[in-house]
Write an enzyme that holds these catalytic residues in place. Structure first.
Site, PDB file in Angstrom:
ATOM      1  N   TRP A  25      47.295  78.106  42.096  1.00 54.86           N
ATOM      2  CA  TRP A  25      45.832  78.010  42.048  1.00 54.86           C
ATOM      3  C   TRP A  25      45.299  77.792  40.642  1.00 54.86           C
ATOM      4  O   TRP A  25      44.343  77.040  40.437  1.00 54.86           O
ATOM      5  CB  TRP A  25      45.173  79.225  42.710  1.00 54.86           C
ATOM      6  CG  TRP A  25      45.310  79.177  44.210  1.00 54.86           C
ATOM      7  CD1 TRP A  25      45.932  80.092  44.993  1.00 54.86           C
ATOM      8  CD2 TRP A  25      44.844  78.136  45.099  1.00 54.86           C
ATOM      9  NE1 TRP A  25      45.893  79.689  46.313  1.00 54.86           N
ATOM     10  CE2 TRP A  25      45.232  78.498  46.401  1.00 54.86           C
ATOM     11  CE3 TRP A  25      44.160  76.932  44.911  1.00 54.86           C
ATOM     12  CZ2 TRP A  25      44.942  77.707  47.526  1.00 54.86           C
ATOM     13  CZ3 TRP A  25      43.867  76.153  46.030  1.00 54.86           C
ATOM     14  CH2 TRP A  25      44.262  76.542  47.304  1.00 54.86           C
TER      15      TRP A  25
ATOM     16  N   ASP B 266      39.189  83.924  38.543  1.00 58.01           N
ATOM     17  CA  ASP B 266      39.236  83.578  39.965  1.00 58.01           C
ATOM     18  C   ASP B 266      39.779  84.797  40.713  1.00 58.01           C
ATOM     19  O   ASP B 266      40.962  85.118  40.626  1.00 58.01           O
ATOM     20  CB  ASP B 266      40.137  82.355  40.174  1.00 58.01           C
ATOM     21  CG  ASP B 266      40.278  81.966  41.653  1.00 58.01           C
ATOM     22  OD1 ASP B 266      39.738  82.678  42.520  1.00 58.01           O
ATOM     23  OD2 ASP B 266      40.926  80.936  41.923  1.00 58.01           O
TER      24      ASP B 266
ATOM     25  N   LYS C 287      39.112  85.570  52.295  1.00 59.58           N
ATOM     26  CA  LYS C 287      40.263  86.459  52.138  1.00 59.58           C
ATOM     27  C   LYS C 287      39.859  87.930  52.279  1.00 59.58           C
ATOM     28  O   LYS C 287      40.290  88.593  53.185  1.00 59.58           O
ATOM     29  CB  LYS C 287      40.947  86.212  50.799  1.00 59.58           C
ATOM     30  CG  LYS C 287      41.894  85.020  50.831  1.00 59.58           C
ATOM     31  CD  LYS C 287      41.414  83.822  50.086  1.00 59.58           C
ATOM     32  CE  LYS C 287      42.305  82.618  50.313  1.00 59.58           C
ATOM     33  NZ  LYS C 287      42.322  81.709  49.179  1.00 59.58           N
TER      34      LYS C 287
END
Ligand SMILES: *Cc1c(COP(=O)(O)O)cnc(C)c1O
Length: 359
Positions: free
Chosen positions: A102, A172, A196
């Protein structure tokens, strides 16, 4: 028979209490006479929901008053672009740390908008560690330093917020938001997609220090402009109303369960149980250095690929669903977010033990 458990990385399991409330509100929300799916975003009832949602986030995460709390359309990959678009006017570059899939994606996207300084990378270590801070090469005149607090695919998590002096830190937190307290004194901006640990797909949470809101590139679309959304309480365009609603239910649930500190405590117990099971099995393997193992996403390999298919089939029969690893890395992965209970993880470890024993 046990009810099935969804170990998917995202969209991820919702607490059953939240699903029950959604079920009830589907036809008549809050005595409005209309479904939560069709309530107008300019109604006083929805405005109230928005205010309550923001207040809950501020309370749960102890967000200081000089930070804006935004609920923006789209997932975290949109923020990969929005971060440099909103935070780099007047700067030549931005620092990034690469610790896995990511963060690498965030770097690739940011390169369209600014000069990316790769301050450190653990690629040579196959992303099994976080590069030690003393090796980071930061450009001091860069707009910010971006890092991925939890690598959802690789299973690496920062044990604490990096110490980088006055450099603006951007994090993040897509896959570990609401799983631990956040020290906003050391952060400029955090963001997280919702699917999530904060509800369902479609929206992202952005929490950004207000003094950074004058740094947007002029071509930034209005809907993606943090300052404009802040002025409009994130209601510049039709928001993802259902995602806001589910997020507010998640906040209520976290609060009822004891708050974010309690979520952190539980996550440590769950993760320890699962990693211990893997390490002691002489069968499964997780290669992440102990200091940096994710509390949320636990990837593991079986002794060989031939066994994998059998493993996923047996797991499914036992009601343990979607344990497949990300398509980029293969293997297995168990995502054990807030809504996965200790009992759920115990069921998983019992299965792991019995599957290994039978081979
Ligand atoms: C899931 C995830 C993303 C991507 O989110 P999308 O909503 O699919 O764009 C980015 N970063 C992290 C850490 C993630 O877990």
């Amino acid at each position: 028979m046990y009810s099935p458990i969804n170990f998917n990385a995202g969209p991820a399991t919702l607490p059953v209490q939240v699903l029950d409330i959604i079920h009830k509100d589907l036809f008549n929300w809050n005595n409005t006479g209309v479904s939560i799916l069709t309530i107008g975003h300019r109604t006083s009832q929805f405005a109230e929901l928005g205010e309550r949602l923001e207040a809950s986030v501020r309370r749960l995460l102890h967000v200081p008053d000089d930070f804006a709390v935004l609920f923006l359309p789209g997932g975290a990959q949109i923020q990969f672009a929005m971060i440099p678009m909103n935070l780099t006017r007047g700067f030549q570059s931005a620092n990034y740390i690469e610790t896995g899939y990511w963060s690498a994606m965030a770097i690739k996207e940011a390169q369209k908008y600014t000069q990316v300084r790769l301050a450190a990378s653990s690629k040579d270590q196959q992303f099994t560690i976080i590069p030690p801070e003393e090796t980071w090469e930061l450009r001091q005149d860069a707009a910010f330093l971006h890092f991925t607090d939890n690598e959802t695919i690789g299973g690496v998590e920062f044990p604490e917020v990096p110490q980088v002096g006055d450099m603006v830190l951007v994090s993040d937190m897509s896959s570990n938001i609401f799983s631990k307290p956040i020290d906003f004194n050391r952060l400029g901006c955090i963001y997280a997609c919702a699917q999530k640990n904060f509800g369902i797909a479609g929206m992202s949470l952005v929490i950004v220090r207000r003094d950074l809101l004058d740094r947007a590139l002029p071509e930034t679309p209005a809907v993606f402009n943090y300052a404009m959304q802040d002025k409009n309480h994130s209601l510049l365009a039709t928001p993802t109303t259902f995602a806001w609603y589910v997020a507010s239910l998640i906040c209520d649930w976290v609060e009822q369960e004891g708050g974010v500190a309690e979520m952190e405590k539980r996550s440590l117990v769950k993760a320890k149980l699962l990693y211990t099971c893997i390490d002691q099995s002489n069968f499964y393997h997780n290669s992440i250095s102990a200091l940096y193992r994710s509390r949320m996403n636990v990837p593991f390999l079986l002794p060989n690929q031939r066994l994998e298919e059998e493993f996923f089939l047996s797991a499914k029969k036992a009601g343990l669903l979607y344990l497949e690893g990300h398509r980029s890395v293969g293997g297995a992965r168990a995502s054990i977010y807030n809504a996965i209970s200790l009992k759920d993880v115990e069921r998983l470890t019992e299965f792991l033990n019995s599957f290994a024993k039978a081979r």
